[in-house]
Design an enzyme around this catalytic site. Structure first.
Site, PDB file in Angstrom:
ATOM      1  N   HIS A   6       0.824  -1.201   0.000  1.00 41.06           N
ATOM      2  CA  HIS A   6       0.000   0.000   0.000  1.00 41.06           C
ATOM      3  C   HIS A   6       0.865   1.262   0.000  1.00 41.06           C
ATOM      4  CE1 HIS A   6      -4.301  -1.378   0.864  1.00 41.06           C
ATOM      5  NE2 HIS A   6      -3.610  -2.481   0.642  1.00 41.06           N
ATOM      6  N   ASP A   7       2.062   1.173   0.533  1.00 35.39           N
ATOM      7  CA  ASP A   7       2.954   2.317   0.495  1.00 35.39           C
ATOM      8  C   ASP A   7       3.507   2.524  -0.914  1.00 35.39           C
ATOM      9  OD1 ASP A   7       4.578   4.456   1.531  1.00 35.39           O
ATOM     10  OD2 ASP A   7       6.291   3.102   1.389  1.00 35.39           O
ATOM     11  N   THR A  55      -0.585 -15.652   0.001  1.00 40.20           N
ATOM     12  CA  THR A  55      -0.364 -16.937   0.661  1.00 40.20           C
ATOM     13  C   THR A  55      -0.278 -16.762   2.170  1.00 40.20           C
ATOM     14  OG1 THR A  55       0.992 -18.962   0.617  1.00 40.20           O
ATOM     15  CG2 THR A  55       2.175 -16.866   0.578  1.00 40.20           C
ATOM     16  N   ASP A  66      -5.156 -17.945   2.971  1.00 42.33           N
ATOM     17  CA  ASP A  66      -4.797 -19.313   2.605  1.00 42.33           C
ATOM     18  C   ASP A  66      -5.099 -20.233   3.780  1.00 42.33           C
ATOM     19  OD1 ASP A  66      -3.570 -21.724   2.079  1.00 42.33           O
ATOM     20  OD2 ASP A  66      -1.559 -20.921   1.836  1.00 42.33           O
ATOM     21  N   THR A 118      -2.177 -23.311   4.615  1.00 38.11           N
ATOM     22  CA  THR A 118      -0.924 -22.976   5.317  1.00 38.11           C
ATOM     23  C   THR A 118      -0.879 -21.467   5.554  1.00 38.11           C
ATOM     24  OG1 THR A 118       0.193 -22.838   3.159  1.00 38.11           O
ATOM     25  CG2 THR A 118       0.371 -24.928   4.358  1.00 38.11           C
TER      26      THR A 118
END
Length: 321
Positions: A64-65, A188, A241, A244
């Site tokens: 976002h930066d 992930t 996810d 995992t």
């Protein structure tokens, strides 16, 4: 050694496109603050050990930066009408980790290490902490002095975006389709609020689903509807996810192939020929994903960087000097 040469070659190529990058270098703080990278990494590891959600928050904060004003820590600035005040950024986290590292660095190396570098290193270290590749990135970024809420929406990728919209946004940052698919692998890890994907289906009081987005697996949608019931708390989050959630691996791509991408912007990657093949390659070879991530993350970390008199070294990451 091969990996280091590849990264150096890529950095030189990026410098030819953006001259400002020539003032970045690997081990930039080798003389001025030799322990800088160690202190950031130690802070990330310490906090993440107590709160496994931190790595995902740091990585999202960095994205976002960089997509707004470049990687200049402008997202960290507080105040009315700053980037942080946009609804898309109100759910960001990890600020306290950056502040903690900055306070320590100001004690040992005052007025030396930028908040922009701390954020970039922290995101890098967050990935490594959860089992991802250790990526060498150059440092020497300066902190931006401008943070405007009006800059967020035109530059940020929304979870409802089509592939064409995402390609356009990534391309505007100098990132390729391969970078788009690879960096989407950040999903992930981390978690999302229900309103980021709840418009993909609707559930009645009996739990019967009506699908708005047919690209999502029905069983997966049913699980999500139970985690995010209608009228439920807006603060509820779901891990990106479920297999995992606290491991940086290529499971995200396997989920996409089984139509279990959490966001619409995830699912479109496997229904378009421009990206489906890349998804399959990364799903079948984690080493290939890690190699691709290393290069794409380097490109991400150098978007719109400010150097020399283009920025400053903030004393506090939440306010300009």
């Amino acid at each position: 050694m091969e990996k280091a040469i590849l990264l150096l070659s890529l950095l030189l190529l990026l410098c030819s496109v953006n001259p400002s990058l020539s003032q970045l270098s690997f081990n930039f703080y080798g003389i001025s603050c030799p322990a800088a990278e160690f202190m950031v990494k130690n802070t990330v590891r310490s906090v993440s050990s107590n709160d496994p959600s931190i790595p995902g928050k740091l990585l999202r904060l960095f994205f976002h930066d960089c997509f707004v004003q470049g990687c200049d820590a402008s997202v960290l600035l507080q105040g009315n009408e700053t980037e942080r005040s946009d609804p898309a950024n109100r759910s960001l986290g990890g600020f306290s980790v950056i502040d903690s590292a900055k306070r320590m660095l100001e004690i040992f190396c005052p007025f030396t290490v930028s908040c922009a570098d701390i954020l970039a290193l922290a995101a890098r270290d967050a990935v490594e902490f959860l089992g991802g590749p250790a990526v060498e990135i150059p440092t020497g970024r300066r902190d931006g002095k401008v943070s405007a809420v009006s800059d967020v929406r035109p530059n940020m990728v929304d979870t409802s975006f089509s592939l064409d919209q995402m390609i356009q946004t990534f391309s505007s940052k100098g990132l390729s389709i391969n970078d788009l698919v690879t960096l989407s692998g950040a999903h992930t890890i981390g978690a999302a609020h229900c309103n980021a994907f709840s418009d993909r289906f609707r559930a009645d009081t009996k739990g019967n689903l009506t699908f708005v987005d047919g690209s999502i697996d029905e069983n997966y949608a049913s699980q999500l509807s139970k985690q995010c019931p209608a009228g439920g708390s807006p603060s509820v989050t779901v891990v990106n996810d479920p297999s995992t959630p606290f491991l940086f691996d290529n499971e995200y791509y396997r989920m996409l192939l089984s139509r279990r991408g959490l966001f619409h912007s995830d699912s479109v990657l496997v229904i378009d020929d421009r990206t489906k093949g890349i998804v399959s390659d990364l799903a079948n070879d984690q080493n290939r994903f890690f190699e691709s991530w290393t290069q794409s993350f380097l490109r991400l970390s150098t978007i719109g960087v400010k150097t020399a008199n283009q920025g400053q070294i903030r004393i506090s990451c939440s306010s300009i000097n």
